[in-house]
Design an enzyme around this catalytic site. Structure first.
Site, PDB file in Angstrom:
ATOM      1  CE  LYS A  38      -4.489 -61.876  62.296  1.00 10.81           C
ATOM      2  NZ  LYS A  38      -3.380 -61.681  63.210  1.00 10.81           N
TER       3      LYS A  38
ATOM      4  CE1 TYR B  87      -6.531 -58.616  67.715  1.00 10.00           C
ATOM      5  CE2 TYR B  87      -4.219 -58.109  68.094  1.00 10.00           C
ATOM      6  CZ  TYR B  87      -5.283 -58.988  68.175  1.00 10.00           C
ATOM      7  OH  TYR B  87      -5.105 -60.232  68.702  1.00 10.00           O
TER       8      TYR B  87
ATOM      9  NE  ARG C   3      18.367 -65.447  72.459  1.00 11.84           N
ATOM     10  CZ  ARG C   3      19.370 -66.010  73.108  1.00 11.84           C
ATOM     11  NH1 ARG C   3      19.254 -67.245  73.570  1.00 11.84           N
ATOM     12  NH2 ARG C   3      20.509 -65.373  73.293  1.00 11.84           N
TER      13      ARG C   3
END
Length: 381
Positions: A195, A98, A46
């Site tokens: 993206k 967005y 992590r």
């Protein structure tokens, strides 16, 4: 290094153990230690992962920054930025953004006493007027989603510096290939690497880049303390995608320019939103701060009806009706009911996001096929 060389080599080295040219996927949750605290730089996955480290270094180089910090999604990266704030602090954001960003600000952080104000960032007087003593962050998105407005990064970040507040630029729509906000005065750059950076619609990942050591330390703390981290497979996929970023985005920009012209000449199309048009209000700013004008095009219909938009959306064969953007394949979407459904209709209409607005993410297919696909869909109205 020039940009195309950076995408392939910056921060990337052959694996020291095997000599593997491609960064290995370190699929492990923990690392052996010789004694407590005596390790090879990695303790728990992590906190650190070698695959993630390479991606973070590569992203920092692409944005001309010092530090890259990766998260499980673009919204997780945004969440880390908002965690810099305290109850009573305020955010001033562009009013065309967005829907997920709007939702995170208004539906999550307002519950904790962090207020967001949304203004037109093309009006610098309005930006100045919106900044109060409680304002701690300017949230910039450019090109904006989905109206493709262009914000002057240098001007807005200059206001932030003048007022002693932070500025963060969501650079998802442009990618590092088209613009580099840190060079224009931004403190933080955000990417939904899902993206253009990933580029193949097969991964979800977010990233922040900064040159500020103190901010980077805080982001790494949040990364570890909150745990919204990407897995090594996801990091590998984004690294792989980045190697062709410049090639893909350049082709998408070329295709988008031609598609925008096709739409501009279509009888049933109303307005076409594309910053490459000389009459686009942000054209000159885009020319100044971007290398090309992007692979996104939005348009609405002369007969502004939702049912007609649905007819277009349902009748394309190459453009795929789907959320997201920035992949090699062309996508078509309806912001009002998909990506921006979380924004109230009256707020959407204020920025021109009509019920018939359609957003295109233009891919890298042969542009003649894309043009014919849109023409036949429009012909069915």
């Amino acid at each position: 290094m020039k940009f195309g060389t950076k995408t392939i080599h910056a921060g990337v080295h052959p694996d020291p153990v095997t000599g593997a040219v491609m960064t290995p996927i370190y699929q492990t949750s923990t690392y052996a230690q010789s004694a407590p605290g005596d390790h090879k730089g990695y303790e728990y996955a992590r906190t650190q992962n070698p695959t993630r480290t390479v991606l973070e270094n590569n992203l920092a180089a692409l944005e001309n920054g010092k530090h890259g910090i990766c998260f499980g999604s673009g919204l997780a990266a945004m969440d880390a930025v908002l965690k810099l704030l305290n109850p009573g602090d305020e955010v001033v954001s562009t009013n065309d953004l967005y829907g997920g960003s709007y939702r995170l600000m208004t539906k999550v952080y307002e519950r904790y006493g962090i207020k967001s104000t949304f203004v037109d960032f093309n009006d610098t007087d309005a930006v100045r007027a919106a900044i109060s003593d409680q304002t701690k962050l300017l949230w910039v998105e450019t090109p904006t989603n989905p109206m493709l407005n262009i914000v002057d990064i240098e001007a807005v970040c200059g206001i932030a510096r003048e007022k002693g507040i932070l500025s963060c630029v969501d650079n998802t729509f442009a990618s590092p290939y088209l613009q580099n906000p840190l060079d224009l005065g931004a403190d933080i750059v955000l990417h939904s690497a899902t993206k253009y950076l990933g580029g193949h619609s097969d991964v979800v990942l977010g990233a922040l880049v900064t040159s500020n050591d103190e901010l980077a330390e805080q982001f790494h703390f949040f990364q570890n303390a909150v745990g919204a981290v990407p897995g090594p497979q996801d990091c590998f996929l984004v690294l792989r995608g980045i190697k062709t970023l410049h090639l893909r985005v350049e082709r998408a920009c070329q295709n988008a320019a031609q598609i925008a012209e096709v739409l501009k000449g279509a009888d049933k199309v109303g307005r076409v939103y594309y910053p490459g048009f000389s009459d686009h209000p942000g054209h000159e700013v885009a020319k100044k701060q971007m290398r090309y004008y992007g692979g996104m095009v939005s348009f609405d219909l002369k007969d502004d009806r939702f049912d007609l938009a649905v007819k277009v959306l349902s009748n394309t064969n190459i453009f795929t009706l789907a959320e997201s953007l920035g992949g090699v394949e062309s996508l078509i979407g309806h912001p009002a009911s998909m990506t921006h459904a979380s924004i109230p209709r009256e707020e959407r209409l204020k920025v021109g996001l009509t019920d018939s607005l359609i957003r295109l993410s233009v891919g890298v297919e042969d542009v003649e096929d894309l043009a014919e696909d849109l023409k036949q869909a429009l012909a069915q109205l």
